[in-house]
Write a protein that holds these residues in place. Structure first.
Motif, PDB file in Angstrom:
ATOM      1  N   GLY A   1      71.924  14.786  48.263  1.00  0.00           N
ATOM      2  CA  GLY A   1      73.238  14.246  48.565  1.00  0.00           C
ATOM      3  C   GLY A   1      74.023  13.786  47.365  1.00  0.00           C
ATOM      4  N   VAL A   2      73.862  14.504  46.278  1.00  0.00           N
ATOM      5  CA  VAL A   2      74.673  14.144  45.102  1.00  0.00           C
ATOM      6  C   VAL A   2      76.127  14.471  45.411  1.00  0.00           C
ATOM      7  CG1 VAL A   2      75.027  14.512  42.648  1.00  0.00           C
ATOM      8  CG2 VAL A   2      72.734  14.717  43.651  1.00  0.00           C
ATOM      9  N   THR A   3      77.052  13.581  45.119  1.00  0.00           N
ATOM     10  CA  THR A   3      78.461  13.854  45.405  1.00  0.00           C
ATOM     11  C   THR A   3      79.337  13.546  44.201  1.00  0.00           C
ATOM     12  OG1 THR A   3      78.676  11.654  46.318  1.00  0.00           O
ATOM     13  CG2 THR A   3      78.286  13.449  47.891  1.00  0.00           C
ATOM     14  N   ILE A   4      78.793  13.768  43.019  1.00  0.00           N
ATOM     15  CA  ILE A   4      79.579  13.481  41.812  1.00  0.00           C
ATOM     16  C   ILE A   4      80.869  14.274  41.827  1.00  0.00           C
ATOM     17  CG2 ILE A   4      79.621  13.634  39.291  1.00  0.00           C
ATOM     18  CD1 ILE A   4      76.544  13.485  39.421  1.00  0.00           C
ATOM     19  N   PHE A   5      80.727  15.559  42.121  1.00  0.00           N
ATOM     20  CA  PHE A   5      81.855  16.458  42.006  1.00  0.00           C
ATOM     21  C   PHE A   5      82.928  16.134  43.046  1.00  0.00           C
ATOM     22  CE2 PHE A   5      84.041  20.571  42.254  1.00  0.00           C
ATOM     23  CZ  PHE A   5      84.260  20.804  40.910  1.00  0.00           C
ATOM     24  N   SER A   6      82.497  15.972  44.285  1.00  0.00           N
ATOM     25  CA  SER A   6      83.506  15.755  45.319  1.00  0.00           C
ATOM     26  C   SER A   6      84.149  14.388  45.179  1.00  0.00           C
ATOM     27  CB  SER A   6      82.916  15.949  46.704  1.00  0.00           C
ATOM     28  OG  SER A   6      81.834  15.083  46.878  1.00  0.00           O
ATOM     29  N   ARG A   7      83.415  13.434  44.668  1.00  0.00           N
ATOM     30  CA  ARG A   7      84.026  12.127  44.450  1.00  0.00           C
ATOM     31  C   ARG A   7      85.058  12.206  43.332  1.00  0.00           C
ATOM     32  NH1 ARG A   7      80.403   8.662  42.510  1.00  0.00           N
ATOM     33  NH2 ARG A   7      78.553   9.882  43.047  1.00  0.00           N
ATOM     34  N   PHE A   8      84.679  12.991  42.313  1.00  0.00           N
ATOM     35  CA  PHE A   8      85.591  13.144  41.197  1.00  0.00           C
ATOM     36  C   PHE A   8      86.875  13.831  41.659  1.00  0.00           C
ATOM     37  CE2 PHE A   8      86.762  15.401  37.140  1.00  0.00           C
ATOM     38  CZ  PHE A   8      87.233  14.264  36.527  1.00  0.00           C
ATOM     39  N   MET A   9      86.688  14.814  42.521  1.00  0.00           N
ATOM     40  CA  MET A   9      87.836  15.565  43.001  1.00  0.00           C
ATOM     41  C   MET A   9      88.612  14.815  44.079  1.00  0.00           C
ATOM     42  SD  MET A   9      88.437  18.418  41.652  1.00  0.00           S
ATOM     43  CE  MET A   9      87.675  19.253  40.296  1.00  0.00           C
ATOM     44  N   GLY A  10      88.007  13.747  44.553  1.00  0.00           N
ATOM     45  CA  GLY A  10      88.599  13.047  45.679  1.00  0.00           C
ATOM     46  C   GLY A  10      90.024  12.592  45.437  1.00  0.00           C
ATOM     47  N   SER A  11      90.321  12.271  44.172  1.00  0.00           N
ATOM     48  CA  SER A  11      91.665  11.791  43.909  1.00  0.00           C
ATOM     49  C   SER A  11      92.699  12.897  44.082  1.00  0.00           C
ATOM     50  CB  SER A  11      91.742  11.209  42.493  1.00  0.00           C
ATOM     51  OG  SER A  11      91.603  12.241  41.549  1.00  0.00           O
ATOM     52  N   VAL A  12      92.227  14.133  44.026  1.00  0.00           N
ATOM     53  CA  VAL A  12      93.154  15.240  44.217  1.00  0.00           C
ATOM     54  C   VAL A  12      93.198  15.673  45.673  1.00  0.00           C
ATOM     55  CG1 VAL A  12      93.760  17.557  43.493  1.00  0.00           C
ATOM     56  CG2 VAL A  12      92.597  16.035  41.904  1.00  0.00           C
ATOM     57  N   PHE A  13      92.017  15.869  46.227  1.00  0.00           N
ATOM     58  CA  PHE A  13      91.949  16.509  47.542  1.00  0.00           C
ATOM     59  C   PHE A  13      91.659  15.538  48.682  1.00  0.00           C
ATOM     60  CE2 PHE A  13      90.340  20.000  44.682  1.00  0.00           C
ATOM     61  CZ  PHE A  13      91.538  20.688  44.700  1.00  0.00           C
ATOM     62  N   GLY A  14      91.550  14.307  48.356  1.00  0.00           N
ATOM     63  CA  GLY A  14      91.191  13.368  49.405  1.00  0.00           C
ATOM     64  C   GLY A  14      89.678  13.369  49.619  1.00  0.00           C
ATOM     65  N   PRO A  15      89.193  12.468  50.421  1.00  0.00           N
ATOM     66  CA  PRO A  15      87.742  12.356  50.612  1.00  0.00           C
ATOM     67  C   PRO A  15      87.164  13.609  51.251  1.00  0.00           C
ATOM     68  CG  PRO A  15      88.944  10.984  52.167  1.00  0.00           C
ATOM     69  CD  PRO A  15      89.956  11.501  51.184  1.00  0.00           C
ATOM     70  N   ALA A  16      85.990  14.000  50.829  1.00  0.00           N
ATOM     71  CA  ALA A  16      85.343  15.197  51.363  1.00  0.00           C
ATOM     72  C   ALA A  16      84.917  14.943  52.791  1.00  0.00           C
ATOM     73  CB  ALA A  16      84.138  15.554  50.504  1.00  0.00           C
ATOM     74  N   PRO A  17      85.055  15.938  53.629  1.00  0.00           N
ATOM     75  CA  PRO A  17      84.622  15.767  55.026  1.00  0.00           C
ATOM     76  C   PRO A  17      83.106  15.644  55.083  1.00  0.00           C
ATOM     77  CG  PRO A  17      85.228  18.056  54.595  1.00  0.00           C
ATOM     78  CD  PRO A  17      85.557  17.281  53.357  1.00  0.00           C
ATOM     79  N   LEU A  18      82.675  14.897  55.986  1.00  0.00           N
ATOM     80  CA  LEU A  18      81.231  14.719  56.112  1.00  0.00           C
ATOM     81  C   LEU A  18      80.685  15.668  57.168  1.00  0.00           C
ATOM     82  CD1 LEU A  18      81.019  10.834  55.924  1.00  0.00           C
ATOM     83  CD2 LEU A  18      80.161  12.497  54.237  1.00  0.00           C
ATOM     84  N   ALA A  19      79.765  16.514  56.742  1.00  0.00           N
ATOM     85  CA  ALA A  19      79.182  17.435  57.719  1.00  0.00           C
ATOM     86  C   ALA A  19      78.101  16.706  58.503  1.00  0.00           C
ATOM     87  CB  ALA A  19      78.583  18.646  57.010  1.00  0.00           C
ATOM     88  N   ALA A  20      77.943  17.126  59.738  1.00  0.00           N
ATOM     89  CA  ALA A  20      76.902  16.521  60.567  1.00  0.00           C
ATOM     90  C   ALA A  20      75.538  16.845  59.989  1.00  0.00           C
ATOM     91  CB  ALA A  20      77.005  17.056  61.994  1.00  0.00           C
ATOM     92  N   GLY A  21      74.707  15.842  59.840  1.00  0.00           N
ATOM     93  CA  GLY A  21      73.467  15.989  59.103  1.00  0.00           C
ATOM     94  C   GLY A  21      72.536  17.074  59.605  1.00  0.00           C
ATOM     95  N   ALA A  22      72.236  17.050  60.905  1.00  0.00           N
ATOM     96  CA  ALA A  22      71.222  17.966  61.421  1.00  0.00           C
ATOM     97  C   ALA A  22      71.692  19.402  61.305  1.00  0.00           C
ATOM     98  CB  ALA A  22      70.912  17.641  62.880  1.00  0.00           C
ATOM     99  N   THR A  23      72.930  19.637  61.744  1.00  0.00           N
ATOM    100  CA  THR A  23      73.463  20.987  61.689  1.00  0.00           C
ATOM    101  C   THR A  23      73.437  21.494  60.257  1.00  0.00           C
ATOM    102  OG1 THR A  23      75.059  20.000  63.177  1.00  0.00           O
ATOM    103  CG2 THR A  23      75.268  22.373  62.727  1.00  0.00           C
TER     104      THR A  23
ATOM    105  N   GLY B   1      74.956  23.452  39.361  1.00  0.00           N
ATOM    106  CA  GLY B   1      75.105  23.109  40.776  1.00  0.00           C
ATOM    107  C   GLY B   1      74.647  21.709  41.116  1.00  0.00           C
ATOM    108  N   PHE B   2      73.999  21.050  40.204  1.00  0.00           N
ATOM    109  CA  PHE B   2      73.404  19.762  40.560  1.00  0.00           C
ATOM    110  C   PHE B   2      74.408  18.632  40.605  1.00  0.00           C
ATOM    111  CE2 PHE B   2      69.403  21.738  38.615  1.00  0.00           C
ATOM    112  CZ  PHE B   2      69.077  22.313  39.828  1.00  0.00           C
ATOM    113  N   VAL B   3      75.646  18.928  40.369  1.00  0.00           N
ATOM    114  CA  VAL B   3      76.627  17.853  40.457  1.00  0.00           C
ATOM    115  C   VAL B   3      77.044  17.612  41.895  1.00  0.00           C
ATOM    116  CG1 VAL B   3      77.547  18.171  38.142  1.00  0.00           C
ATOM    117  CG2 VAL B   3      78.483  19.509  40.031  1.00  0.00           C
TER     118      VAL B   3
END
Lengths: 629, 503, 497, 102
Positions: free
Chosen positions: A484-506, A474-476
């Motif tokens: 805030g590690v985003t290795i996985f979502s960045r890697f996947m970004g080329s397929v799915f587009g940039p990951a949505p950013l969740a609001a920090g506090a919520t 899970g640490f990816v």
């Protein structure tokens, strides 16, 4: 190295072929070798390709390799081709690595079985078919893998063929999934007829340019693909086969019915996500089905006695999470959860197998186990780690991060009434409850069944590796609040587009909340099963609760309904027409001819006067016909 | 002239095999094998050595052509022609001919000479059907192929063979007479419009007639061919004939002879009567779809293993009917592929059943079960072909079914959808076969030897064939496309007239 | 030699043979010699046809016309008669129930009668020829005096033929009464021109004439005698009755119908169509479950004559060609089939080998004979590569050309029923020998019988695969019958665009 | 000579013929059947004579002679056979001769 991609599915296929042609004549040591090495090589090749891919991504972050022109009729030109992008790369790595570990485990687990060679042949075939499914650049070729894994699933569920119940379970699995496959097939017809190609990437591009957002035809196509995915991934209403599929050997359940094949539906939707984005209604349906399934299956899991059935319903439920993620557009989260799930569910199954293989008569009923924590420490620790990951115990488990990602994105998507999110949250609680119920019952309390045998390294090593993966996998990708590690979502970004950013506090609030839910599930399990209060025991025996438990035990009664609505009418029609009613028509004609013959034969009396009479009568008849008009 | 040899070699082989059996039974078998080998050689020579396609105005391009007068008074000639379609089917015929001889090696012990005579003559008749381009000659070959088949069933069949053989013969002959009437009607209509009496296929193409006439004449052909195919509701001869025939008979019957019905639809019904065929297509396809479902349901309900396989043929050939009347490149290629794949897979299944019967002396699945324990090879092979027959991707049957359905979907989506549902039923009967015969607890009574080398070799060849068809079918499509183009050129102009047709 | 004399040469040769045989019998009774002379006489007559052909067509007195049509069918009749003589020799020989010599005399007389029928173009000659044929046949049928069946068949044929002759004569008399001529050709002119179709005498007369002819052709509903006589008569004679007498009468009917131009009268066509349909259906149905081979063949011959009537109904050049070819095929096939029965039977026994059971497993005891029988049966069923196939196709061709929908439907249905019982016989032939009734102790097939059957099989297959010679012959010789009808006459029912 | 209307003249041969037919159908004795056939033939012969008279041609009478010849021939053969039958069946009942049937 990337050009040798075809080797990845080819090696297991070769292994399967060797084992099949040898027809069981190889010694078991050689079988083990031929059974494991190809997948190991595949895993190594995959890893090398993966590293190469990450180090120097090919242009467009994707690589296509056409092996040969399969069919070329007019505009219909599907090729046998492979397509590698981050999505299929991740899946490929998981399949080969987990597959290798499970096969290694199996060499010991299955030792002494009369179908030893057959088992490895099927398993290798499965791995190969699964890789084809993942890597296919074309939907028709994907369909080859899709049906191929279904076949192997059938073969392996019914592996111990001498028990008719296993055969029934196998057929049920195949036919129920095939109902889904039919939907997929019709989906292919629709896609080809309207888009003129089945090559996935051109198809997605064309669809995006031709079909307007929310168009009916896109909805139709995606709905049909969804039916296929539902069957394969055992989602409502086609989920009923998976619990029965536990009739197969435990490594099979681990590999096919937990880690890999059942997530093919998730892969399909993720692969075709471009289409689903054109059909928001259907995408919403995906989410709703996922939510319903995860909820329903979790409650079913809560009441099972058979350790493998608990895990089976758990699998249904966890795939429900992935569908939920897909439905809300959290593509990366779905794949992330797939990966985590592959690790911890494989681990759980292998651990369960490690338990049952040591128990006399291969006991599967958790209520006949107990107190195994000390006797089988390896199994205990593995199962515990797996359970923790499944229950998403905060911070230290892979399951926590992946489930967290799903829940937070669902929340972000949720709108005014976050019912999907609520279902996910409630189920997270139930999940922790049911898995720790199993943990406490199996490993604590009194021992009820004697232990035999011991573990070899081939059992222990896969458990250990998977345990590690179930923790660190899970640490990816971690939430903002936790690094805030985003290795996985960045890697996947080329397929799915940039990951949505969740609001920090919520997000942080949700994180804490969900962690508490999981922990309280574990806590409740501890209360109920380690410190059973008499009032609880009494409550479980009240009639309405018994009825509900029976209902949950049966998996919410789906089987009964299907039996009444589908199976029995089918059998009835078959039975009444077994002798082919149409044939009666012809038999009738033949019988009528015979009757006429007998009638006419009566006129041939042999008497001269009678004959002369007919001669005269005939003459009168002809006169009448000639004269009267 | 080479084309004539294609027919003559099995005929002469048959004449030679009969007396040869007096010397030694094996002699007849070897004669048959050699005849098949020579035939294959001739076919390959024709194929590989042809200088270039022969153009026939309005009739497409042909690999080889032969023409000689026969009954000139009636405008009948010995016209033979080979195109891609017929070449593929003849290849299948010869291949299964080999297989039939080999698997009969031990099964047929008495009257060996007569058996091989009939076998080779059936094959010769079938090849004649695939080559004939004169309608009278076609009908002649059509009839010729039935008689030896009748004897194969009636003499070397199982318990109820006489009933089955006569039923087979009556169905096919009765419908054949309808076809003859239709042929003659076509010839006369043609004579009325052009003044020449001829049975020549190419000259009869494009005969002008009124819609109702065209429909009636087409129906004559159509019924004859779908009886042979067979389609519901004319299928009831098939389970009996298949069940009672000796293994080689079943292989020839299912593998080749049913294809003559499909071939007839392809070569004659649609090209000769394009407009009527288009108008009739929904009904024909409905029959196809009904056949798919109905055959599958019946297959599922059988206890007799051979009957199960026979009804599965009804189901499979329903796809072919669907494909033919969809009449676009995809569906037609699918139909051809389905014909080939069905020939191989069902042939193999019949061989499997035959081998079982030889060992267990029963075909009743209630008396089987658990055979895997004793006969793993036979069981594995049987399962493989059962799975091929349920249309597993990667094997030939899938390619055929998929192409047919995707082709049909463009024209009549509803039929394609229902046909696809038939695939589910196929899974049901194929898997019940596997379950009842091979799986389950082994029985004590069942202790028989596994497949021997000869059968294994045949099965291996068929396995390779079905995998090849599934994995690398393009050469087959390339070969067939020539023939299919011939058919489509014949209908091209007319189909244009039928407005709004999406083909 | 005048053309008329030359044209009647075959008949003269035949008559001379009769005289020679009669004298020889008076001189010395020697079976083989008499049979040989008979055969030579028939062959000589056959040879004389070649000499006569160039002279045709020529009228020999107003009563006879020798044309290609006559000669074609005469050749057929003679060939069939030779075959019957050869088969009879084998059949009669070897028993001591003689004398056999008058048998051949009767045979020659009957052949002459049949031949004269072929040349008749007028009622008087028709009647004379017919009675010559049928009286001689009575003698032949009842020839084995020792057999109850033969006597019974003889008396049945005698009485019923008498009744039918009376109908025939009465019918002729009515027609004569109405038109005042007995010549077919003159009748044709009068029937279509002067008379309206309301004339009850003419139609009644035609129907009664058809009764007489229908009896001889054993068409339904005048068919009942056929199976009994076929069963009772000695096998070669049965073949003769089935072939020679029927060909003679059918040719006469064909000529009569064409010359009187019945094609323009729907009433007549309707009567014949009815008879044809009934014959095809009922004949075949009656044979369906029979287990006496001779009776099966009798019923099947009822149906076959129904099939040829379709060709007659169709008319035109193609119809006559079809009928001619059909009769040729029918002759070869039927003689062959009865020949098989004949070589398996002997006059001396109480009845012929005609129970179906007796043929069980014949294929494995006498393969050649059984193969020949199978070929004949397949030909009867209309299966290639036999003459029967081409014949059936030809008849259907003529029927389709003129759109005889109902007769064709009956033909198809009848053929399918027919297949069933032919196959039944074949099944018996091929079934295992286990419980076979022992065949009569006969060492083997006599050379004459064997040769005859062999030649017939060769003809059957040869002309079935390559029918062109017969068709060409039929075309050249019989087309002259309808010089004024070049094409299909029936109105267009199939509309063309 | 007064002409009798054609239809009236016909009554006699038709009646005769009908009588003959009825005789064949109702009499069981073979000899009587034979005789009834003779009556039928003679009715036909009479018809020929009437027809000949109508057209003033000799053909009708010629035919009558032929009919007589036939009748004679038939009776001779018939009687011979009847003797054989009597010999074998010891009866002249035509219905007894039904060995061949079906």
């Amino acid at each position: 190295m990337i050009h040798d991609l075809w080797l990845v599915p080819a090696f297991p296929l070769l292994g399967a072929a060797i084992l099949m042609i040898s027809a069981g004549r190889l010694p078991s040591r050689a079988v083990a070798l031929v059974g494991v090495v190809p997948v190991a090589v595949s895993a190594i090749v995959s890893a090398i390709i993966g590293i190469g891919f990450m180090a120097a991504p090919p242009s467009g972050h994707a690589f296509t390799e056409i092996l040969w022109r399969w069919i070329a009729i007019g505009g219909f030109r599907p090729a046998v081709g492979l397509y590698l992008d981050p999505l299929s790369l991740v899946m490929m790595l998981v399949v080969t690595i987990v597959g290798f570990l499970i096969l290694l485990y199996s060499t010991e687990f299955m030792a002494g079985d009369e179908g030893y060679s057959r088992f490895f042949a099927y398993m290798n075939l499965f791995v190969s078919a699964m890789l084809v499914l993942l890597l296919a650049s074309n939907l028709l070729f994907l369909y080859v893998g899709w049906e191929g894994v279904g076949l192997c699933s059938y073969l392996l569920i019914g592996f111990w063929y001498q028990d008719a119940a296993n055969g029934l379970a196998a057929r049920k699995a195949f036919i129920v999934t095939r109902i889904g496959d039919t939907g997929l097939m019709i989906g292919l017809f629709v896609l080809f007829t309207h888009l003129g190609t089945l090559d996935i990437q051109p198809l997605l591009h064309r669809a995006a340019s031709v079909w307007p957002h929310g168009s009916a035809i896109a909805s139709l196509a995606t709905a049909l693909l969804l039916i296929g995915a539902l069957g394969k991934s055992a989602q409502i209403p086609l989920q009923t086969w998976l619990p029965d599929a536990m009739a197969g050997p435990t490594p099979v359940s681990a590999l096919i019915h937990a880690a890999t094949m059942v997530t093919a539906g998730v892969y399909l939707i993720a692969r075709m996500h471009g289409l689903y984005m054109l059909a928001p209604a259907i995408q919403m349906t995906v989410a709703a089905i996922g939510a319903a399934t995860l909820f329903v299956a979790a409650f079913a899991a809560l009441n099972q006695h058979d350790i493998k059935r608990i895990l089976a319903y758990s699998t249904v439920s966890q795939i429900g999470y992935m569908f939920l993620a897909l439905g809300v557009g959290a593509w990366t989260a779905a794949i992330f959860h797939f990966m985590a799930h592959a690790f911890f569910k494989a681990l759980l199954f292998l651990a369960a197998g490690a338990i049952t293989m040591r128990l006399e008569h291969h006991e599967h009923d958790i209520f006949r186990m107990g107190g195994l924590a000390k006797k089988l420490p390896v199994a205990f620790w593995s199962f515990l780690i797996g359970s923790a990951s499944l229950a998403a115990l905060p911070l230290v488990t892979a399951g926590f991060y992946s489930k967290e990602m799903i829940l937070s994105e669902t929340w972000a998507h949720g709108g005014a009434v976050p019912i999907l999110w609520a279902a996910g949250l409630v189920t997270a609680f139930v999940t922790a409850l049911y898995i720790f119920r199993a943990v406490f019952i199996v490993f604590f309390g009194e021992a009820k069944t004697p232990i035999v045998g011991r573990y070899g390294i081939r059992i222990v090593l896969p458990l250990a590796v998977l345990s590690v993966l179930a923790v660190i996998g899970g640490f990816v990708e971690t939430p903002n609040g936790l690094g805030g590690v985003t290795i996985f979502s960045r890697f996947m970004g080329s397929v799915f587009g940039p990951a949505p950013l969740a609001a920090g506090a919520t997000e942080t609030a949700l994180l804490v909340f969900a962690s508490l839910v999981s922990l309280s599930g574990v806590g409740l399990a501890w209360l109920l099963y380690m410190r059973p209060a008499p009032r609880f025991a009494a409550w479980t025996q009240t009639p309405s609760v018994v009825a509900w438990r029976a209902f949950f035990l049966s998996g919410w009664g789906f089987d009964v309904v299907y039996d009444r609505l589908v199976v029995r009418p089918f059998l009835y029609v078959v039975r009444i027409n077994r002798h082919d009613a149409i044939d009666d028509v012809y038999t009738g004609i033949a019988e009528a001819s015979r009757g006429l013959h007998r009638l006419l034969k009566l006129t041939q009396t042999g008497r001269i006067r009678w004959y002369a009479g007919w001669l005269a009568a005939g003459s009168i008849l002809t006169i009448a016909v000639a004269v009267i008009r | 002239m080479m084309l004539v040899w294609l027919i003559l070699i099995p005929l002469l082989g048959g004449l030679l095999a009969w007396p040869a059996a007096r010397l030694r039974a094996a002699a007849a078998r070897w004669v048959s094998l050699i005849a098949m080998a020579l035939d294959l050689l001739v076919l390959l020579l024709v194929w590989l050595r042809h200088a270039g396609p022969i153009e026939i105005t309005g009739g497409g391009r042909w690999i080889a052509m032969f023409d000689a007068p026969w009954i000139p008074q009636l405008g009948i000639s010995l016209r033979l022609g080979l195109d891609g379609l017929s070449l593929l089917l003849i290849l299948l015929t010869i291949g299964l001919g080999f297989v039939s001889v080999v698997i009969s090696w031990t099964e047929i012990g008495e009257r060996v000479g007569a058996f091989h005579f009939n076998l080779l003559w059936t094959i010769a008749g079938t090849i004649g059907v695939f080559l004939a381009l004169d309608l009278f000659l076609f009908f002649f070959a059509w009839e010729i192929m039935l008689v030896p088949m009748y004897f194969l069933i009636a003499l070397w069949g199982h318990e109820n063979r006489i009933y089955a053989a006569i039923k087979f013969f009556l169905f096919t002959q009765g419908s054949g007479l309808l076809m003859l009437l239709a042929i003659l009607a076509l010839v006369f209509v043609h004579q009325r419009t052009t003044g020449t009496l001829t049975f020549d296929y190419f000259r009869l193409l494009g005969t002008r007639m009124s819609p109702s006439t065209e429909m009636w004449i087409m129906l004559g052909f159509f019924i004859a061919f779908i009886v042979k195919l067979p389609a519901v509701p004319f299928h009831t001869w098939l389970p009996d004939a298949h069940t009672e025939a000796p293994t080689a008979g079943s292989v020839i019957l299912a593998g080749i002879m049913l294809k003559t019905g499909a071939y007839g639809l392809l070569r004659f019904v649609v090209p000769l009567f394009p407009l009527a065929a288009i108008r009739f297509a929904p009904i024909a396809m409905l029959l196809g779809v009904i056949g798919i479902i109905y055959g599958a349901l019946l297959a599922f309900g059988q206890n007799d293993l051979k009957r199960l396989v026979a009804y599965s043929s009804v189901s499979h050939l329903g796809f072919v009917l669907l494909g033919v009347f969809a009449w676009n490149a995809l569906a037609l290629q699918g139909a051809v592929m389905q014909m080939l794949a069905h020939g191989v897979s069902t042939g193999a299944l019949f061989i499997m059943v035959g081998a079982l019967q030889e060992r267990l002396h029963t075909r009743d699945m209630r008396l089987m079960g658990g055979l895997w324990a004793n006969m793993p090879k036979l069981s594995a092979i049987g399962m493989f072909f059962a799975i091929a027959s349920l249309g597993l991707p990667g094997l030939g049957n899938f390619i055929g079914e998929f192409l047919i359905l995707i082709g049909t979907f463009r024209v009549y989506p509803a039929f394609a959808v229902v046909g696809t549902l038939g695939v589910i039923a196929a899974a049901a009967y194929a898997l019940i076969l596997v379950q009842r015969a091979f799986h389950g607890p082994p029985r004590d009574a069942v202790a028989a030897p596994d497949l021997r080398a000869r059968h294994l070799a045949v099965m291996a060849a068929l396995t390779v064939a079905i995998v090849y068809l599934g994995v690398y079918p393009q050469p087959v499509f390339d070969m067939a496309s020539g023939g299919l183009a011939n058919l489509q050129t014949a209908t091209h102009g007319v189909l244009k007239l039928a407005e709004g047709d999406p083909r | 030699m005048s053309p008329a004399l030359r044209a009647s040469l075959p008949f003269l040769v035949l008559s001379a043979a009769i005289v020679v045989v009669m004298l020889l019998i008076a001189v010395r009774r020697d079976h083989r010699m008499i049979a040989t002379v008979t055969a030579i006489g028939l062959l000589a007559s056959l040879a004389a046809i070649i000499a006569a052909a160039p002279a045709a067509p020529v009228a020999v007195t107003p009563m006879f016309l020798v044309d290609g049509f006559t000669l074609f069918f005469l050749a057929l009749v003679l060939v069939a008669s030779v075959a019957v003589v050869l088969l009879s020799h084998a059949y009669l020989d070897g028993t001591h129930d003689g004398p056999y010599d008058e048998y051949y005399l009767l045979l020659l007389l009957a052949t002459l009668g049949a031949g004269a029928l072929l040349a008749s173009v007028q009622f008087a000659s028709f009647f004379l020829a017919l009675e010559t044929l049928s009286i001689a046949l009575i003698g032949l049928i009842a020839y084995p005096r020792g057999r109850a069946g033969a006597i019974e068949a003889g008396i049945k044929y005698l009485l019923l033929a008498g009744v039918s002759s009376a109908f025939l004569l009465f019918g002729i008399a009515l027609i004569y009464l109405d038109f005042g001529t007995m010549s077919f050709a003159a009748l044709g002119r009068l029937w279509s021109a002067a008379h309206g179709p309301t004339d009850i005498y003419a139609y009644t007369g035609f129907a009664m004439l058809l009764t007489g002819i229908g009896f001889k052709l054993s068409l339904v509903p005048f068919h009942m005698w056929a199976p009994d006589i076929y069963e009772g008569a000695p096998a070669p004679v049965t073949g003769y009755v089935a072939v020679v007498s029927k060909i003679g009468v059918f040719a006469l009917l064909l000529r009569y119908f064409v010359l009187m131009d019945g094609y323009h009268d729907p009433s007549l066509l309707r009567v014949i169509a009815l008879v044809a349909i009934l014959s095809m259906l009922i004949g075949n149905l009656l044979a369906l479950l029979q287990d006496n081979v001779k009776r099966i063949l009798a019923y099947s011959s009822i149906a076959h004559l129904g099939y040829v009537l379709v060709a007659l109904l169709a008319g035109g050049v193609i119809g006559i060609e079809a009928a001619s070819y059909y009769l040729a095929a029918y002759a070869v096939t039927t003689i062959g089939a009865f020949g098989v029965v004949a070589v398996l039977s002997q006059q001396g026994s109480l009845h012929d080998t005609d129970r179906l059971d007796a043929y069980r497993g014949l294929m494995w005891t006498r393969p050649w004979l059984a193969s020949a029988f199978t070929a004949f049966l397949l030909s009867l069923a209309g299966i290639p590569p036999t003459m029967g196939f081409i014949a059936k196709v030809y008849v259907m061709t003529s029927g389709v050309g003129t759109l005889l929908i109902w007769p064709l439907a009956a033909l198809v249905i009848g053929s399918v029923i027919g297949l069933y019982y032919y196959l039944r016989i074949i099944v018996v032939l091929f079934s295992p020998v286990r419980d076979a009734e022992p065949l009569p102790p006969k060492a083997g097939v006599s050379w004459a019988g064997g040769l005859t059957l062999a030649v017939l099989v060769v003809l059957l297959i040869g002309l079935g695969v390559y029918p062109t010679p017969v068709i060409a012959l039929a075309h050249e010789t019989t087309a002259g019958l309808m010089p004024h009808q070049k094409t299909i006459h029936t109105a267009e029912i199939l509309p063309t665009r | 000579m007064t002409t009798i209307p054609l239809d009236h003249v016909l009554i006699l041969p038709v009646l005769l013929f009908a009588l003959g037919v009825i005789g064949v159908l109702v009499r069981r004795n073979l000899v009587f059947i034979l005789m009834s056939i003779e009556i039928m033939l003679n009715a036909a012969g009479l018809m020929f004579i009437i027809a000949g008279a109508r057209w003033g041609q000799p053909d009708g009478q010629v035919m009558f002679l032929l009919v007589l010849t036939l009748a004679a021939a038939e009776v001779s053969v018939g009687l011979a056979l009847i003797i054989r039958i009597r010999h074998r069946l010891t009866t002249l009942d035509s219905d007894a001769a039904d060995l061949l049937q079906g």
